[in-house]
Write a protein that holds these residues in place. Sequence first.
Motif, short mmCIF file in Angstrom:
data_model
loop_
_atom_site.label_atom_id
_atom_site.label_comp_id
_atom_site.label_asym_id
_atom_site.label_seq_id
_atom_site.Cartn_x
_atom_site.Cartn_y
_atom_site.Cartn_z
N UNK A 29 1.14 -1.32 -0.15
CA UNK A 29 0.29 0.03 -0.25
C UNK A 29 0.90 1.25 -0.11
N UNK A 30 1.68 1.05 1.08
CA UNK A 30 2.67 2.54 1.12
C UNK A 30 3.84 2.33 -0.35
N UNK A 31 3.95 1.35 -1.32
CA UNK A 31 4.80 1.55 -2.09
C UNK A 31 3.85 1.97 -3.14
N UNK A 32 2.20 1.70 -3.40
CA UNK A 32 1.51 2.42 -4.33
C UNK A 32 1.15 4.66 -4.04
N UNK A 33 1.33 4.53 -2.62
CA UNK A 33 1.05 5.88 -2.44
C UNK A 33 1.73 5.85 -1.37
N UNK A 34 2.33 6.96 -1.34
CA UNK A 34 3.12 8.04 0.58
C UNK A 34 3.24 9.21 0.12
N UNK A 35 3.33 9.60 1.56
CA UNK A 35 3.64 10.97 1.41
C UNK A 35 4.20 10.75 2.60
N UNK A 36 5.33 9.96 2.45
CA UNK A 36 6.53 10.32 3.06
C UNK A 36 6.58 10.30 4.39
N UNK A 37 6.06 8.86 5.03
CA UNK A 37 6.20 8.88 6.41
C UNK A 37 7.04 7.93 6.91
N UNK A 38 7.23 7.70 7.93
CA UNK A 38 7.88 5.69 8.45
C UNK A 38 6.99 5.08 7.69
N UNK A 39 7.50 3.84 7.46
CA UNK A 39 6.38 3.16 7.28
C UNK A 39 6.96 1.69 8.45
N UNK A 40 5.44 1.10 8.77
CA UNK A 40 5.56 0.05 9.84
C UNK A 40 4.57 -0.51 10.06
N UNK A 41 4.13 -0.91 9.56
CA UNK A 41 3.17 -2.00 9.84
C UNK A 41 2.03 -1.97 10.37
N UNK A 42 0.73 -1.57 10.76
CA UNK A 42 0.54 -1.49 11.78
C UNK A 42 0.64 -3.54 13.22
#
Length: 97
Positions: A29-42
């Motif tokens: 999901x992050x790869x499809x669209x992100x705003x530059x946040x740190x990605x840590x899946x729930x």
Amino acid sequence: MEDITTNELKERLANGEKPFIVDVREPHEYDEFNIGALNIPLGSLPQRLDELESHKNEEIILHCRSGARSGNAKAYLLQQGYPNVRNLLGGMLAWQA
């Protein structure tokens, strides 16, 4: 702490602020669209809390697709003693609307 709207966050970013933002969506999901946040899946959050430790007393803004997972992440971080956690209301759906 009060949750944050997409308009409020967009305005802060436009003003040059650099809040600490964590995206709790899955990597695809992050790869499809992100705003530059740190990605840590729930699901990885408990194992990766050390990555947030240096930000413990700062404002932490959490987001996901719709706001549900980030709401769960907010509840978890509050239980872990993080005092300034905010959920991005509506998540990326609202962001892109």
